[in-house]
Design a protein around this motif. Structure first.
Motif, short mmCIF file in Angstrom:
data_model
loop_
_atom_site.label_atom_id
_atom_site.label_comp_id
_atom_site.label_asym_id
_atom_site.label_seq_id
_atom_site.Cartn_x
_atom_site.Cartn_y
_atom_site.Cartn_z
N HIS A 41 0.83 -1.21 0.00
CA HIS A 41 0.00 0.00 0.00
C HIS A 41 0.86 1.26 0.00
N PRO A 42 0.33 2.37 -0.54
CA PRO A 42 1.05 3.63 -0.46
C PRO A 42 1.38 4.01 0.97
N ALA A 43 2.47 4.73 1.14
CA ALA A 43 2.93 5.08 2.49
C ALA A 43 2.21 6.28 3.06
N ASP A 44 1.47 6.99 2.25
CA ASP A 44 0.80 8.19 2.75
C ASP A 44 -0.57 8.32 2.08
N GLY A 45 -1.15 9.50 2.17
CA GLY A 45 -2.44 9.75 1.57
C GLY A 45 -3.35 10.55 2.48
N SER A 46 -4.54 10.85 2.01
CA SER A 46 -5.51 11.59 2.79
C SER A 46 -6.06 10.72 3.92
N ALA A 47 -6.90 11.32 4.74
CA ALA A 47 -7.53 10.55 5.82
C ALA A 47 -8.35 9.39 5.24
N ALA A 48 -9.07 9.67 4.15
CA ALA A 48 -9.86 8.61 3.51
C ALA A 48 -8.95 7.51 2.97
N ASP A 49 -7.79 7.90 2.43
CA ASP A 49 -6.84 6.91 1.93
C ASP A 49 -6.32 6.03 3.06
N ARG A 50 -6.00 6.64 4.19
CA ARG A 50 -5.44 5.88 5.30
C ARG A 50 -6.48 4.92 5.89
N VAL A 51 -7.73 5.37 5.97
CA VAL A 51 -8.79 4.48 6.44
C VAL A 51 -8.96 3.31 5.47
N THR A 52 -8.91 3.61 4.17
CA THR A 52 -9.03 2.56 3.17
C THR A 52 -7.90 1.55 3.29
N GLN A 53 -6.67 2.03 3.47
CA GLN A 53 -5.53 1.14 3.62
C GLN A 53 -5.68 0.25 4.84
N PHE A 54 -6.12 0.85 5.95
CA PHE A 54 -6.30 0.09 7.19
C PHE A 54 -7.33 -1.02 6.98
N LEU A 55 -8.46 -0.68 6.38
CA LEU A 55 -9.52 -1.67 6.16
C LEU A 55 -9.09 -2.75 5.18
N MET A 56 -8.35 -2.36 4.16
CA MET A 56 -7.88 -3.34 3.19
C MET A 56 -6.96 -4.37 3.85
N ILE A 57 -6.04 -3.89 4.68
CA ILE A 57 -5.09 -4.80 5.33
C ILE A 57 -5.82 -5.76 6.27
N VAL A 58 -6.80 -5.26 7.00
CA VAL A 58 -7.51 -6.10 7.98
C VAL A 58 -8.49 -7.05 7.29
N LEU A 59 -9.24 -6.55 6.31
CA LEU A 59 -10.37 -7.30 5.77
C LEU A 59 -10.06 -8.09 4.50
N VAL A 60 -9.10 -7.62 3.69
CA VAL A 60 -8.94 -8.18 2.34
C VAL A 60 -7.58 -8.80 2.10
N ASP A 61 -6.51 -8.08 2.37
CA ASP A 61 -5.17 -8.54 2.01
C ASP A 61 -4.86 -9.90 2.65
N LEU A 62 -4.45 -10.85 1.82
CA LEU A 62 -4.07 -12.19 2.26
C LEU A 62 -5.23 -12.94 2.90
N ARG A 63 -6.46 -12.45 2.72
CA ARG A 63 -7.66 -13.12 3.20
C ARG A 63 -8.50 -13.68 2.07
N VAL A 64 -8.44 -13.04 0.93
CA VAL A 64 -9.30 -13.44 -0.18
C VAL A 64 -8.78 -14.69 -0.88
#
Length: 402
Positions: A41-64
């Motif tokens: 994931h990108p190392a930075d971004g807006s608040a919406a980007d950071r929330v998206t990255q957090f959710l992706m790591i928890v819910l999707v990455d290496l889970r699908v």
């Protein structure tokens, strides 16, 4: 086709799974953004980007992908069962499954050469080729024993390395190790399509070489074969306790296992940078617990498929996507790569994580509409039609010779 003859749960699970896969793949098309320690994931971004990255790591990455492996194993066993029901011998049915695995490897090669380095068709085609030959005709007990062995190997590695990090206060990964950014491995930042194709094929080959060590995928695929034999998805009422327990335990544990990686990525947890790389403890913990989340997702989707809502238009559309999963998976690459990669329109340079996620969901929604259109007209997906013709061509030729 989605009809009364098809069981709702597998198609519903595949349809929702494809939304998660396209979300996972779009990240690697953000080729201009600097990457975090994991390289994903990108190392930075807006608040919406950071929330998206957090959710992706928890819910999707290496889970699908564990979810995909389970459904892949389920599909292998169902294909074999159908052939035996139609009069084929078990040996002939296994040969048909083997041909299907080889065809998927070929499909994956073309897919990687043209569009997507992270193709999963060839990886699971190779895994199914080996595990199918070894286990399709084995007993249920053998399947469960070997699934437990593969799972134990993965968990011992993950928990052991994390225990060492906690004890020593440092990552066991090579000091200074930096993960290769995902967009480099996927060659999405390469402006020349031919050069990008070379990079994609290199990554594709590396994924194939790594397949034998994917213990979690082996375990889940064998569980998919076992579940198909025992009609877990076809008869959810009979297996309700198993499904509820799997969802209630697997999903929370899977999410908890990814939480340290997500917190570290957004700067809320201080860990050695190497721990987040592909050699690191947190990455391995995230991967190992992804198996639990994937199984939990299967159970949850199966329970969802028992409700009356599965006959409503939206659910029918999702099931139509699942019934045409190969076509939809390939269509997503067509919608992502030429638009976002540098060798195409290059729009990936102008999107953050949140915008990319919305684009991915839009691509899934478009294929949802197209799959529903095909469903209403009783048509298979084009990739399924081609695979079916190639798969049964040897049998058709044999019939002609007779």
């Amino acid at each position: 086709m989605v009809s009364n003859e098809r069981v709702a749960a597998p198609d519903l699970a595949r349809g929702l799974m494809l939304a998660m896969i396209v979300l996972s793949n779009v990240v690697f098309h953000l080729w201009a953004a600097p990457r975090g320690s994991s390289g994903w994931h990108p190392a930075d971004g807006s608040a919406a980007d950071r929330v998206t990255q957090f959710l992706m790591i928890v819910l999707v990455d290496l889970r699908v992908y564990p979810l995909f492996a389970f459904l892949f194993g389920y599909g292998m066993a169902r294909l074999m069962d159908r052939q035996i029901t139609r009069g084929s011998s078990p040996a002939a049915a296994v040969r048909l499954v083997r041909r299907r695995s080889l065809l998927l490897i070929a499909f994956g090669l073309v897919h990687a050469a043209l569009l997507l380095a992270g193709d999963i068709l060839a990886v699971y085609g190779l895994i199914s080729l080996v595990l199918g030959a070894l286990f399709l005709r084995r007993t249920d007990r053998t399947l469960l024993v070997w699934a437990a062995i593969f799972a134990a190997l993965l968990l011992v590695m993950a928990l052991g390395l994390n225990a060492l990090m906690l004890t020593n206060g440092a990552s066991v990964a090579q000091p200074g190790h930096v993960a290769t950014p995902g967009h480099v491995e996927y060659a999405t930042g390469e402006e020349n399509w031919l050069a990008a194709a070379g990079g994609r094929l290199t990554t594709w080959a590396m994924l194939l070489l790594a397949a034998p060590a994917q213990f979690g995928m082996h375990a889940v695929l064998l569980l998919g074969i076992w579940a198909a034999r025992n009609r877990v998805l076809e008869e959810p009422a009979r297996h309700r306790r198993l499904l509820v327990t799997t969802a209630a335990i697997g999903i929370p544990l899977g999410w908890l296992g990814a939480l340290p990686s997500a917190l570290a990525h957004v700067g809320l947890l201080d860990v050695p940078a190497e721990a987040l790389t592909d050699q690191g403890e947190l990455f391995l913990l995230q991967s190992a617990t992804g198996v639990l989340a994937g199984l939990g997702y299967v159970a949850m989707f199966t329970l969802l498929a028992t409700g009356r809502w599965v006959r409503r238009p939206l659910a029918v559309a999702v099931r139509a996507v699942g019934a045409r999963s190969l076509s939809v998976y390939l269509a997503h690459s067509v919608l992502l790569a030429p638009v976002l990669a540098a060798w195409g329109l290059g729009l990936g340079a102008h999107l953050g994580s949140a915008g990319a996620a919305l684009y991915a969901l839009g691509a899934w929604a478009l294929t949802l509409a197209l799959a529903f259109f095909l469903e209403r007209r009783g048509l298979r997906g084009p990739a399924e039609t081609l695979l079916r013709r190639l798969l049964h061509r040897p049998q058709a030729a044999a019939d002609v010779r007779r």
